[in-house]
Motif scaffolding. Structure first.
Motif, mmCIF file in Angstrom:
data_model
loop_
_atom_site.group_PDB
_atom_site.id
_atom_site.type_symbol
_atom_site.label_atom_id
_atom_site.label_comp_id
_atom_site.label_asym_id
_atom_site.label_seq_id
_atom_site.Cartn_x
_atom_site.Cartn_y
_atom_site.Cartn_z
ATOM 1 N N GLN A 71 5.751 -13.643 10.322
ATOM 2 C CA GLN A 71 5.525 -13.495 8.887
ATOM 3 C C GLN A 71 5.067 -12.073 8.560
ATOM 4 O OE1 GLN A 71 5.895 -15.918 6.252
ATOM 5 N NE2 GLN A 71 7.172 -16.699 7.903
ATOM 6 N N GLY A 72 4.240 -11.518 9.439
ATOM 7 C CA GLY A 72 3.790 -10.132 9.248
ATOM 8 C C GLY A 72 4.957 -9.166 9.279
ATOM 9 N N SER A 73 5.877 -9.408 10.219
ATOM 10 C CA SER A 73 7.037 -8.510 10.336
ATOM 11 C C SER A 73 7.925 -8.592 9.092
ATOM 12 C CB SER A 73 7.875 -8.860 11.576
ATOM 13 O OG SER A 73 7.125 -8.638 12.732
ATOM 14 N N ILE A 74 8.078 -9.797 8.565
ATOM 15 C CA ILE A 74 8.881 -9.942 7.345
ATOM 16 C C ILE A 74 8.184 -9.227 6.185
ATOM 17 C CG2 ILE A 74 9.790 -11.593 5.663
ATOM 18 C CD1 ILE A 74 10.177 -13.564 7.971
ATOM 19 N N PHE A 75 6.877 -9.374 6.109
ATOM 20 C CA PHE A 75 6.119 -8.702 5.045
ATOM 21 C C PHE A 75 6.249 -7.181 5.173
ATOM 22 C CE2 PHE A 75 2.060 -6.779 3.666
ATOM 23 C CZ PHE A 75 2.157 -7.057 2.311
ATOM 24 N N VAL A 76 6.055 -6.693 6.391
ATOM 25 C CA VAL A 76 6.171 -5.237 6.603
ATOM 26 C C VAL A 76 7.595 -4.785 6.292
ATOM 27 C CG1 VAL A 76 6.092 -3.398 8.351
ATOM 28 C CG2 VAL A 76 4.287 -5.125 8.269
ATOM 29 N N GLY A 77 8.577 -5.610 6.709
ATOM 30 C CA GLY A 77 9.974 -5.276 6.426
ATOM 31 C C GLY A 77 10.235 -5.195 4.930
ATOM 32 N N LEU A 78 9.720 -6.173 4.205
ATOM 33 C CA LEU A 78 9.903 -6.170 2.745
ATOM 34 C C LEU A 78 9.229 -4.958 2.113
ATOM 35 C CD1 LEU A 78 9.409 -9.839 1.487
ATOM 36 C CD2 LEU A 78 11.441 -8.404 1.264
ATOM 37 N N MET A 79 8.009 -4.698 2.550
ATOM 38 C CA MET A 79 7.283 -3.561 1.974
ATOM 39 C C MET A 79 7.965 -2.235 2.306
ATOM 40 S SD MET A 79 4.793 -4.608 0.123
ATOM 41 C CE MET A 79 5.852 -5.922 -0.431
ATOM 42 N N SER A 80 8.564 -2.171 3.504
ATOM 43 C CA SER A 80 9.291 -0.947 3.883
ATOM 44 C C SER A 80 10.487 -0.730 2.966
ATOM 45 C CB SER A 80 9.791 -1.040 5.324
ATOM 46 O OG SER A 80 8.715 -1.227 6.184
ATOM 47 N N ARG A 81 11.078 -1.837 2.532
ATOM 48 C CA ARG A 81 12.255 -1.708 1.662
ATOM 49 C C ARG A 81 11.892 -1.165 0.282
ATOM 50 N NH1 ARG A 81 16.132 -6.921 2.862
ATOM 51 N NH2 ARG A 81 16.581 -6.382 5.022
ATOM 52 N N THR A 82 10.626 -1.345 -0.092
ATOM 53 C CA THR A 82 10.244 -0.868 -1.431
ATOM 54 C C THR A 82 10.362 0.658 -1.515
ATOM 55 O OG1 THR A 82 7.896 -0.688 -0.873
ATOM 56 C CG2 THR A 82 8.636 -2.793 -1.799
ATOM 57 N N PHE A 83 10.173 1.327 -0.389
ATOM 58 C CA PHE A 83 10.287 2.791 -0.425
ATOM 59 C C PHE A 83 11.538 3.276 0.310
ATOM 60 C CE2 PHE A 83 7.065 1.832 2.894
ATOM 61 C CZ PHE A 83 7.720 2.296 4.019
ATOM 62 N N ALA A 84 12.562 2.399 0.352
ATOM 63 C CA ALA A 84 13.794 2.749 1.058
ATOM 64 C C ALA A 84 14.386 4.057 0.527
ATOM 65 C CB ALA A 84 14.802 1.623 0.923
ATOM 66 N N ALA A 85 14.321 4.255 -0.804
ATOM 67 C CA ALA A 85 14.920 5.466 -1.382
ATOM 68 C C ALA A 85 14.184 6.719 -0.929
ATOM 69 C CB ALA A 85 14.899 5.367 -2.904
ATOM 70 N N VAL A 127 4.177 1.131 -2.047
ATOM 71 C CA VAL A 127 3.779 -0.127 -1.400
ATOM 72 C C VAL A 127 2.599 -0.754 -2.132
ATOM 73 C CG1 VAL A 127 2.705 -1.088 0.684
ATOM 74 C CG2 VAL A 127 4.665 0.441 0.884
ATOM 75 N N MET A 128 1.626 0.078 -2.467
ATOM 76 C CA MET A 128 0.425 -0.461 -3.106
ATOM 77 C C MET A 128 0.731 -1.029 -4.489
ATOM 78 S SD MET A 128 -1.601 -0.396 -0.738
ATOM 79 C CE MET A 128 -2.927 -1.210 -1.614
ATOM 80 N N HIS A 129 1.740 -0.455 -5.143
ATOM 81 C CA HIS A 129 2.139 -1.024 -6.433
ATOM 82 C C HIS A 129 2.614 -2.460 -6.246
ATOM 83 C CE1 HIS A 129 3.988 -1.503 -10.358
ATOM 84 N NE2 HIS A 129 5.018 -2.023 -9.721
ATOM 85 N N PHE A 130 3.441 -2.669 -5.219
ATOM 86 C CA PHE A 130 3.947 -4.025 -4.980
ATOM 87 C C PHE A 130 2.828 -4.950 -4.483
ATOM 88 C CE2 PHE A 130 7.905 -1.779 -5.266
ATOM 89 C CZ PHE A 130 8.774 -2.698 -5.811
ATOM 90 N N VAL A 131 1.948 -4.383 -3.687
ATOM 91 C CA VAL A 131 0.823 -5.199 -3.190
ATOM 92 C C VAL A 131 -0.051 -5.651 -4.353
ATOM 93 C CG1 VAL A 131 -1.330 -5.082 -1.856
ATOM 94 C CG2 VAL A 131 0.804 -4.234 -0.864
ATOM 95 N N ASN A 132 -0.309 -4.713 -5.276
ATOM 96 C CA ASN A 132 -1.240 -5.016 -6.374
ATOM 97 C C ASN A 132 -0.608 -5.778 -7.531
ATOM 98 O OD1 ASN A 132 -3.365 -3.730 -5.092
ATOM 99 N ND2 ASN A 132 -2.771 -1.728 -5.895
ATOM 100 N N ASN A 133 0.701 -5.678 -7.669
ATOM 101 C CA ASN A 133 1.323 -6.232 -8.871
ATOM 102 C C ASN A 133 2.302 -7.373 -8.624
ATOM 103 O OD1 ASN A 133 0.353 -4.334 -11.137
ATOM 104 N ND2 ASN A 133 0.959 -2.955 -9.492
ATOM 105 N N THR A 134 2.416 -7.784 -7.380
ATOM 106 C CA THR A 134 3.283 -8.943 -7.107
ATOM 107 C C THR A 134 2.497 -9.952 -6.266
ATOM 108 O OG1 THR A 134 4.152 -8.161 -5.001
ATOM 109 C CG2 THR A 134 5.294 -7.420 -6.971
ATOM 110 N N GLY A 135 3.004 -11.151 -6.158
ATOM 111 C CA GLY A 135 2.339 -12.183 -5.359
ATOM 112 C C GLY A 135 2.766 -12.164 -3.902
ATOM 113 N N ILE A 136 3.542 -11.161 -3.536
ATOM 114 C CA ILE A 136 4.095 -11.136 -2.167
ATOM 115 C C ILE A 136 3.004 -11.129 -1.098
ATOM 116 C CG2 ILE A 136 5.550 -9.830 -0.566
ATOM 117 C CD1 ILE A 136 7.069 -8.820 -3.055
ATOM 118 N N PRO A 137 2.019 -10.230 -1.209
ATOM 119 C CA PRO A 137 0.995 -10.222 -0.151
ATOM 120 C C PRO A 137 0.232 -11.538 -0.077
ATOM 121 C CG PRO A 137 0.811 -8.273 -1.531
ATOM 122 C CD PRO A 137 1.757 -9.196 -2.216
ATOM 123 N N ILE A 138 0.011 -12.169 -1.233
ATOM 124 C CA ILE A 138 -0.723 -13.444 -1.219
ATOM 125 C C ILE A 138 0.090 -14.499 -0.489
ATOM 126 C CG2 ILE A 138 -1.647 -15.302 -2.676
ATOM 127 C CD1 ILE A 138 -2.207 -13.142 -4.795
#
Lengths: 386, 262
Positions: free
Chosen positions: A33-47, A253-264
């Motif tokens: 689950q951690g790897s999927i989370f890290v993978g998702l978060m990595s995609r947020t800054f893919a550009a 990453v912190m924007h997604f962490v703070n503004n989405t329910g993904i980390p929860i």
């Protein structure tokens, strides 16, 4: 005595398997689950990752993350170029534009306009064509995943596979013609829209007319220049926000962490893995100790010190931790590997493995603590009770 | 406090005269619990055990036999009185010193054998040597030698569950003796065995006690093995009621002549 402790544990195969299973489960869930989370978060800054080279990203101060585009005036570019320590600054357009395919369907795409002169910020790798081909008339480069999925044409035969977009195909952006001159290999993005590269000037023609069309300025620092200091200098001189590449990634990453329910969501899954693993391991390990209480009492009566018994229990706990952890991360790695061709985000980092190891150690120590407490309080006289 | 045993002088036996006293208990008391629920398990016990002697503790359930051997073995602290074992008083020892003393000088044989089921019998027998710091190879060699002495030299790699009850008790005896202790405490060593096997186990213990000047304290209900005792101490309600001579020395002499227990 250490060897005996291990043999006592290993030869009780059912209990040993149960304990290891608990640790493995916790280790696997936390890592997977951690790897999927890290993978998702990595995609947020893919550009940002794919843009490669630039040391510093300059943008409107209100920008919160990479896809949050707030264009600046064109003059900002020259103001940044004038800041001491800036070796090179290039404009970058980034916007979400609607592409009309030749079958009449529409698809929203991330359009990235690169500096006409230098093509700075281009795709990280090309499958077909060259980045320089963007200098040709109406040229665009499409990312491979987008070309074979959302931008693909309908199957030529009923039930057949979609036909991927290929070099030479055309598309329409804001009533303007685009010709595919290359297929790029990009990092999958969080929103998963196709990415289209073109030149900055052409991108501003594709985009609906706006007064401001400069999304980012990509800066390379002069040799030996401290990047953090240069960011501060750019901000002070221009009133714009300037971040190093890593800072901008973290901001995204912190924007997604703070503004989405993904980390929860992922946090709950990881916590559940930890709690269930701890319960199974703790119960099984304690049960193993209870089963062996008479023998531990016998060892105590025969002269085994509390310190030796403590060491034996800790050794047993550490051995199940290591084996369970290894199996757990092995299973998680196998899962990640088997999903490598799919859209699933999966990124197993050493930091994640370290966190999972610490969690497993905590689980095993908690389980051992229960047993240790029981054994330390054990009266050796128990051996004479029927 | 005067115990019953002081009124009933110990009967001299062939085992006792002139021999060193291995265990000396005087007015030993032990109470479990407090207040109204307190149970006085030992109410002032006086008893001596000599080197090379096999003393049996007999009596009804709850009379204090197990408590007394627990105190003698140093696995239970007494509340009052004096008790010296091989010249040492547990009450004057720190906990780790007591543990070390027990590991070096006391061997245990239990009613339920208490062999660790996941270890081979050689590994089980090697445990006391390992506890006393012997290297594993030396401990295993000593364990195999001892198993050979109790007639199980061919079974060293078996696990306990593959052995009969009598064989398991012989393994337990081998484990109790491998580190050459000076005191052996046995809790109902024959109660889980049939008569013939019980006799063989007692012959073995009797022989070992005689051969190594080992003091044995055996708790038992099994009247069929009384013949192996040098002395029999009858307990009731936390007192030694009577000490009588057994015929153990005759059995030992007979066993030595016939090779019993080998």
């Amino acid at each position: 005595m250490n060897l005996l402790a291990l043999k006592m544990l290993l030869n009780d195969r059912a209990k040993y398997a149960g304990i290891v299973l608990g640790v493995m489960l916790a280790s696997m869930v936390i890592t997977q689950q951690g790897s999927i989370f890290v993978g998702l978060m990595s995609r947020t800054f893919a550009a940002i990752t794919d843009a490669g080279g630039p040391d510093i990203w300059v943008m409107d101060p209100k920008v919160q993350f990479i896809d949050d585009t707030k264009p600046m005036q064109a003059t900002a570019l020259n103001r940044v170029r004038g800041v001491p320590g800036v070796a090179f600054a290039a404009p970058l357009y980034k916007g979400l534009l609607r592409v009309r395919l030749d079958n009449g369907e529409f698809q929203n795409c991330n359009v990235i306009g690169l500096d006409d002169a230098t093509l700075t910020g281009g795709p990280p790798a090309m499958l077909e064509g060259k980045v320089e081909d963007l200098r040709r008339a109406d040229a665009v480069i499409v990312d491979a995943v987008g070309a074979s999925t959302r931008l693909a044409r309908k199957p030529t035969t009923p039930g057949g596979s979609p036909v991927p977009l290929k070099v030479g195909d055309t598309m329409e952006l804001n009533d303007r013609r685009g010709v595919v001159v290359g297929i790029s290999l990009n990092t999958r993005s969080f929103q998963s829209q196709p990415t289209i590269y073109t030149t900055f000037s052409r991108a501003t023609q594709f985009a609906p007319r706006e007064r401001k069309q400069l999304t980012f300025i990509l800066v390379n620092a002069a040799e030996g220049e401290d990047h953090d200091a240069l960011c501060e200098r750019i901000s002070e001189s221009t009133g714009l926000a300037a971040y190093t590449r890593d800072q901008f990634k973290w901001k995204t990453v912190m924007h997604f962490v703070n503004n989405t329910g993904i980390p929860i969501n992922f946090g709950m899954a990881v916590s559940l893995g930890f709690v269930i693993g701890a319960l199974i391991t703790g119960f099984m390990f304690f049960s193993f100790t209870l089963d062996n209480l008479r023998f531990l009492g016998t060892l105590k009566a025969m002269g085994t010190s509390d310190r030796t018994l403590l060491r034996m229990i800790l050794l047993q706990a550490v051995s199940v931790a290591v084996v369970g952890y290894g199996l757990g991360i092995g299973a998680a790695a196998w899962f990640g590997h088997s999903m490598s061709g799919t859209p699933l985000a999966f990124r197993m980092t050493w930091q994640l493995l370290f966190v999972a190891f610490c969690a497993v150690v905590v689980i095993c120590m908690l389980a051992a603590m229960l047993s240790i407490r029981k054994v330390m309080k054990l009266e050796p006289a128990i051996v004479f009770k029927g | 406090m005067t115990s019953a045993s002081t009124n009933v002088p110990a009967v001299p036996t062939a085992a006792s005269p002139g021999r060193e006293i291995a265990v000396r208990c005087r007015a030993v008391t032990k109470t479990y619990g407090t207040g109204n629920s307190a149970v006085k398990a030992l109410r002032g016990v006086d008893i001596d055990v000599h080197s090379g002697e096999l003393l049996m503790l007999v009596g009804p359930s709850g009379c204090g036999k197990t408590t007394l051997i627990s105190v003698i073995a140093g696995v239970l602290d007494r509340d009052g009185g004096e008790c010296t074992v091989l010249g040492e008083d547990y009450a004057r020892m720190r906990s780790d010193a007591k543990t070390t003393f027990r590991g070096r000088n006391v061997g245990f044989v239990f009613q339920a054998f208490n062999l660790i089921p996941t270890l081979t019998i050689a590994e089980n027998v090697s445990v006391p040597m390992l506890i006393n710091g012997s290297p594993r190879t030396a401990a295993m060699k000593a364990a195999k030698d001892m198993l050979a002495q109790v007639g199980l030299g061919e079974r060293v790699n078996d696990i306990p569950s593959r052995l009969s009850g009598g064989q398991q008790q012989r393994v337990a005896i081998a484990r109790a003796l491998v580190h050459q202790p000076r005191l052996l405490v046995c809790d109902e060593p024959t109660s889980a065995l049939d008569h013939v096997t019980g006799q063989k186990v007692m012959e073995l213990l009797r022989q070992v006690a005689s051969a190594h000047e080992l003091s044995l304290v055996v708790v038992t209900h099994d009247q069929r093995i009384f013949e192996f005792a040098d002395r029999i101490a009858e307990m009731d309600d936390g007192h030694i009621m009577r000490i009588t001579a057994g015929s153990g020395h005759k059995v030992a002499a007979h066993g030595a002549a016939t090779g019993a227990g080998r």
